[in-house]
Design a protein around this motif. Structure first.
Motif, PDB file in Angstrom:
ATOM      1  N   GLY A   1     -21.841  88.165  29.484  1.00 10.54           N
ATOM      2  CA  GLY A   1     -21.155  87.186  28.649  1.00 10.54           C
ATOM      3  C   GLY A   1     -21.258  87.372  27.149  1.00 10.54           C
ATOM      4  O   GLY A   1     -20.788  86.522  26.392  1.00 10.54           O
ATOM      5  N   GLU A   2     -21.860  88.469  26.695  1.00 12.33           N
ATOM      6  CA  GLU A   2     -21.933  88.710  25.247  1.00 12.33           C
ATOM      7  C   GLU A   2     -20.519  88.934  24.713  1.00 12.33           C
ATOM      8  O   GLU A   2     -19.678  89.513  25.380  1.00 12.33           O
ATOM      9  CB  GLU A   2     -22.815  89.920  24.955  1.00 12.33           C
ATOM     10  CG  GLU A   2     -23.125  90.115  23.495  1.00 12.33           C
ATOM     11  CD  GLU A   2     -23.740  88.898  22.828  1.00 12.33           C
ATOM     12  OE1 GLU A   2     -23.022  88.253  22.022  1.00 12.33           O
ATOM     13  OE2 GLU A   2     -24.901  88.592  23.108  1.00 12.33           O
ATOM     14  N   THR A   3     -20.259  88.440  23.507  1.00  8.97           N
ATOM     15  CA  THR A   3     -18.915  88.549  22.943  1.00  8.97           C
ATOM     16  C   THR A   3     -18.686  89.902  22.278  1.00  8.97           C
ATOM     17  O   THR A   3     -19.613  90.530  21.777  1.00  8.97           O
ATOM     18  CB  THR A   3     -18.660  87.451  21.894  1.00  8.97           C
ATOM     19  OG1 THR A   3     -19.491  87.679  20.760  1.00  8.97           O
ATOM     20  CG2 THR A   3     -18.902  86.064  22.471  1.00  8.97           C
ATOM     21  N   GLU A   4     -17.443  90.303  22.270  1.00  9.01           N
ATOM     22  CA  GLU A   4     -17.079  91.547  21.598  1.00  9.01           C
ATOM     23  C   GLU A   4     -17.366  91.460  20.108  1.00  9.01           C
ATOM     24  O   GLU A   4     -17.848  92.421  19.508  1.00  9.01           O
ATOM     25  CB  GLU A   4     -15.605  91.873  21.859  1.00  9.01           C
ATOM     26  CG  GLU A   4     -15.364  92.315  23.282  1.00  9.01           C
ATOM     27  CD  GLU A   4     -13.950  92.816  23.515  1.00  9.01           C
ATOM     28  OE1 GLU A   4     -13.332  93.333  22.569  1.00  9.01           O
ATOM     29  OE2 GLU A   4     -13.484  92.687  24.647  1.00  9.01           O
ATOM     30  N   GLN A   5     -17.104  90.311  19.514  1.00  6.26           N
ATOM     31  CA  GLN A   5     -17.333  90.151  18.076  1.00  6.26           C
ATOM     32  C   GLN A   5     -18.785  90.471  17.724  1.00  6.26           C
ATOM     33  O   GLN A   5     -19.062  91.209  16.783  1.00  6.26           O
ATOM     34  CB  GLN A   5     -16.998  88.730  17.639  1.00  6.26           C
ATOM     35  CG  GLN A   5     -17.214  88.503  16.148  1.00  6.26           C
ATOM     36  CD  GLN A   5     -16.978  87.060  15.747  1.00  6.26           C
ATOM     37  OE1 GLN A   5     -17.415  86.138  16.449  1.00  6.26           O
ATOM     38  NE2 GLN A   5     -16.283  86.869  14.640  1.00  6.26           N
ATOM     39  N   ARG A   6     -19.726  89.914  18.485  1.00 10.13           N
ATOM     40  CA  ARG A   6     -21.143  90.142  18.191  1.00 10.13           C
ATOM     41  C   ARG A   6     -21.549  91.588  18.462  1.00 10.13           C
ATOM     42  O   ARG A   6     -22.369  92.144  17.743  1.00 10.13           O
ATOM     43  CB  ARG A   6     -22.005  89.163  18.990  1.00 10.13           C
ATOM     44  CG  ARG A   6     -21.935  87.764  18.409  1.00 10.13           C
ATOM     45  CD  ARG A   6     -22.521  86.696  19.318  1.00 10.13           C
ATOM     46  NE  ARG A   6     -23.726  87.038  20.022  1.00 10.13           N
ATOM     47  CZ  ARG A   6     -24.973  86.836  19.557  1.00 10.13           C
ATOM     48  NH1 ARG A   6     -25.153  86.312  18.351  1.00 10.13           N
ATOM     49  NH2 ARG A   6     -26.017  87.146  20.291  1.00 10.13           N
TER      50      ARG A   6
ATOM     51  N   TYR B   1     -22.930  85.430  12.687  1.00 11.47           N
ATOM     52  CA  TYR B   1     -23.002  84.962  14.067  1.00 11.47           C
ATOM     53  C   TYR B   1     -24.209  85.448  14.875  1.00 11.47           C
ATOM     54  O   TYR B   1     -24.161  85.521  16.096  1.00 11.47           O
ATOM     55  CB  TYR B   1     -21.700  85.283  14.814  1.00 11.47           C
ATOM     56  CG  TYR B   1     -21.028  86.568  14.408  1.00 11.47           C
ATOM     57  CD1 TYR B   1     -21.467  87.794  14.888  1.00 11.47           C
ATOM     58  CD2 TYR B   1     -19.949  86.544  13.530  1.00 11.47           C
ATOM     59  CE1 TYR B   1     -20.854  88.968  14.503  1.00 11.47           C
ATOM     60  CE2 TYR B   1     -19.330  87.718  13.143  1.00 11.47           C
ATOM     61  CZ  TYR B   1     -19.790  88.925  13.642  1.00 11.47           C
ATOM     62  OH  TYR B   1     -19.178  90.090  13.265  1.00 11.47           O
TER      63      TYR B   1
ATOM     64  N   ARG C   1     -21.597  92.855  27.886  1.00  7.59           N
ATOM     65  CA  ARG C   1     -20.325  92.175  28.191  1.00  7.59           C
ATOM     66  C   ARG C   1     -20.376  91.531  29.577  1.00  7.59           C
ATOM     67  O   ARG C   1     -19.865  90.435  29.768  1.00  7.59           O
ATOM     68  CB  ARG C   1     -19.147  93.155  28.113  1.00  7.59           C
ATOM     69  CG  ARG C   1     -18.825  93.631  26.713  1.00  7.59           C
ATOM     70  CD  ARG C   1     -18.228  92.567  25.815  1.00  7.59           C
ATOM     71  NE  ARG C   1     -16.911  92.195  26.322  1.00  7.59           N
ATOM     72  CZ  ARG C   1     -16.461  90.956  26.403  1.00  7.59           C
ATOM     73  NH1 ARG C   1     -17.180  89.948  25.988  1.00  7.59           N
ATOM     74  NH2 ARG C   1     -15.269  90.705  26.881  1.00  7.59           N
TER      75      ARG C   1
ATOM     76  N   SER D   1     -29.721  89.074  27.040  1.00  7.19           N
ATOM     77  CA  SER D   1     -28.746  89.142  25.949  1.00  7.19           C
ATOM     78  C   SER D   1     -29.357  89.786  24.703  1.00  7.19           C
ATOM     79  O   SER D   1     -28.768  90.712  24.122  1.00  7.19           O
ATOM     80  CB  SER D   1     -28.236  87.736  25.621  1.00  7.19           C
ATOM     81  OG  SER D   1     -27.329  87.789  24.549  1.00  7.19           O
TER      82      SER D   1
ATOM     83  N   TYR E   1     -23.441  98.311  26.032  1.00  8.05           N
ATOM     84  CA  TYR E   1     -22.278  97.501  25.662  1.00  8.05           C
ATOM     85  C   TYR E   1     -21.693  96.861  26.919  1.00  8.05           C
ATOM     86  O   TYR E   1     -21.443  95.656  26.961  1.00  8.05           O
ATOM     87  CB  TYR E   1     -21.227  98.372  24.966  1.00  8.05           C
ATOM     88  CG  TYR E   1     -19.975  97.626  24.603  1.00  8.05           C
ATOM     89  CD1 TYR E   1     -18.893  97.570  25.476  1.00  8.05           C
ATOM     90  CD2 TYR E   1     -19.870  96.949  23.394  1.00  8.05           C
ATOM     91  CE1 TYR E   1     -17.747  96.857  25.153  1.00  8.05           C
ATOM     92  CE2 TYR E   1     -18.737  96.243  23.063  1.00  8.05           C
ATOM     93  CZ  TYR E   1     -17.677  96.191  23.940  1.00  8.05           C
ATOM     94  OH  TYR E   1     -16.557  95.474  23.621  1.00  8.05           O
TER      95      TYR E   1
END
Length: 150
Positions: A63-68, A80, A60, A33, A56
């Motif tokens: 499990g990395e979030t789009e926001q981050r 965050y 994803r 991550s 990217y």
């Protein structure tokens, strides 16, 4: 206009050591991550569309979030990211843009062991190398699928 060469077809022997560095990075002390966050940020700085697309999607997929991911270009102001992630991003930006100051070194060494700092440096220099190769001999961005090169 002459078509640019396909580095993956014509440069296999030259790229072999870089794939070895990639194998090392994948087994390094830097978790996937954090590695992808750093790779996305460095690719943003260098303007490498193919590498941005790749990392990217890889981030994803784990499990990395789009926001981050969207917030990486302004990570200093975004709430965050952990202090460890902030230290890694500061290290990555310093290595990519200029040099590592004493302040940045102190910050990074407070959050990473000596081996982790070595491994983080290899992650940063590795993605910088791939960015430069892609900028010289671009692949089409958007076509990468997670796990494609594993």
């Amino acid at each position: 206009m002459k078509t640019r060469l396909n580095i993956f077809e014509k440069g296999k022997d030259a790229l072999r050591p870089l794939f070895g560095v990639g194998a090392y990075i994948n087994k390094s002390t830097i978790d996937a991550s954090l590695r992808h966050l750093v790779e996305v940020r460095v690719s943003q700085i260098n303007g490498c569309a193919y590498c941005l697309d790749m990392h990217y999607k890889e981030a994803r997929a784990i499990g990395e979030t789009e926001q981050r991911l969207y917030g990486l270009s302004s990570w200093k102001e975004a709430p965050y990211y952990t202090e460890r992630e902030r230290a890694a991003l500061a290290w990555a930006e310093a290595l990519t843009k200029t040099k590592v100051s004493e302040k940045t070194y102190a910050l990074a060494s407070a959050h990473f062991s000596e081996q982790e700092l070595i491994d983080l440096t290899i992650v940063v220099t590795g993605i910088n190398t791939w960015n430069r190769i892609q900028l010289a001999f671009p692949s089409v961005a958007g076509s990468y699928q997670p796990g494609q090169f594993n």
